[in-house]
Design an enzyme around this catalytic site. Structure first.
Site, PDB file in Angstrom:
ATOM      1  N   HIS A  80       0.820  -1.208   0.000  1.00 48.06           N
ATOM      2  CA  HIS A  80       0.000   0.000   0.000  1.00 48.06           C
ATOM      3  C   HIS A  80       0.855   1.259   0.000  1.00 48.06           C
ATOM      4  O   HIS A  80       1.955   1.283   0.549  1.00 48.06           O
ATOM      5  CB  HIS A  80      -0.902   0.024   1.238  1.00 48.06           C
ATOM      6  N   LYS A  96       6.132   6.865   6.766  1.00 44.53           N
ATOM      7  CA  LYS A  96       5.626   6.052   7.870  1.00 44.53           C
ATOM      8  C   LYS A  96       6.757   5.699   8.827  1.00 44.53           C
ATOM      9  O   LYS A  96       7.892   5.490   8.412  1.00 44.53           O
ATOM     10  CB  LYS A  96       5.010   4.748   7.340  1.00 44.53           C
ATOM     11  N   TYR A 116       1.811   2.612  13.710  1.00 45.40           N
ATOM     12  CA  TYR A 116       2.634   3.436  12.834  1.00 45.40           C
ATOM     13  C   TYR A 116       2.105   4.848  12.745  1.00 45.40           C
ATOM     14  O   TYR A 116       0.921   5.106  12.792  1.00 45.40           O
ATOM     15  CB  TYR A 116       2.805   2.807  11.447  1.00 45.40           C
ATOM     16  N   ASP A 164      -6.378  -6.666  -1.529  1.00 49.30           N
ATOM     17  CA  ASP A 164      -4.996  -7.066  -1.792  1.00 49.30           C
ATOM     18  C   ASP A 164      -4.924  -8.240  -2.768  1.00 49.30           C
ATOM     19  O   ASP A 164      -3.996  -8.334  -3.567  1.00 49.30           O
ATOM     20  CB  ASP A 164      -4.277  -7.416  -0.494  1.00 49.30           C
TER      21      ASP A 164
END
Length: 176
Positions: A61, A70, A130, A166
């Site tokens: 992603h 991130k 995250y 996904d």
């Protein structure tokens, strides 16, 4: 804290100091000035928490606009965390790097803008936390297949648990 630059330009593995005693442990998981000194020059605006079970793969992603850096860590469990260089003019376009993040060593992976991200859960379950540098925007959320043959990530699982999204994601070369 120890910060190590990884082979793909911009990726940084962060190893915080862990203070353990008979009560448990203490770690400082983020201090802006310390991370800036280590090369993390982003302001984080959102925290995310993901819970997944063993053999789950989440990824690959990324957010196309305005981009999203991130800072990833695992609070509970163990994951194989992967970043793929998707910067169009980068000499390492399509190359990946994977690291193990767990609740024993508390290492963190910093991923700058221009990378796709995904992970595979190695423990019975995992809580992944995250920080991101821009708010989530579903209009700009993109991804490519976890098993894209061009990228050829060596995932440590044979039959992963995947989301429908996904499972049917396009190949990296199909993304404009």
């Amino acid at each position: 804290m120890e910060a190590t630059k990884l082979s793909l330009k911009g990726l940084i593995l962060i190893k915080p100091k862990v203070f353990k005693d008979s009560r448990g442990f203490f770690i400082e998981t983020f201090q802006q000035s310390t991370y800036r000194d280590a090369g993390v020059h982003y302001t984080f605006v959102q925290d995310n928490h993901s819970f997944s079970q063993k053999d789950c793969i989440r990824g690959m992603h990324f957010q196309s606009f305005p981009g999203q850096a991130k800072l990833i860590r695992t609070a509970i469990g163990k994951i194989f965390d992967v970043a793929v260089d998707i910067r169009p003019h980068s000499p390492t376009f399509g190359q990946w790097e994977g690291v193990v993040l767990d609740d024993q060593f508390h290492h963190q992976l910093f991923i700058p803008e221009g990378f796709a991200h995904g992970f595979c859960v190695l423990s019975p379950e995992a809580h992944v936390l995250y920080k991101v540098s821009s708010p989530y925007d579903p209009k700009f959320e993109k991804g490519f297949r976890w098993d894209d043959p061009y990228v050829n990530i060596k995932w440590p699982v044979e039959n992963p648990i995947l989301s429908d999204r996904d499972r049917v994601a396009p190949l990296l070369k199909e993304i404009s």
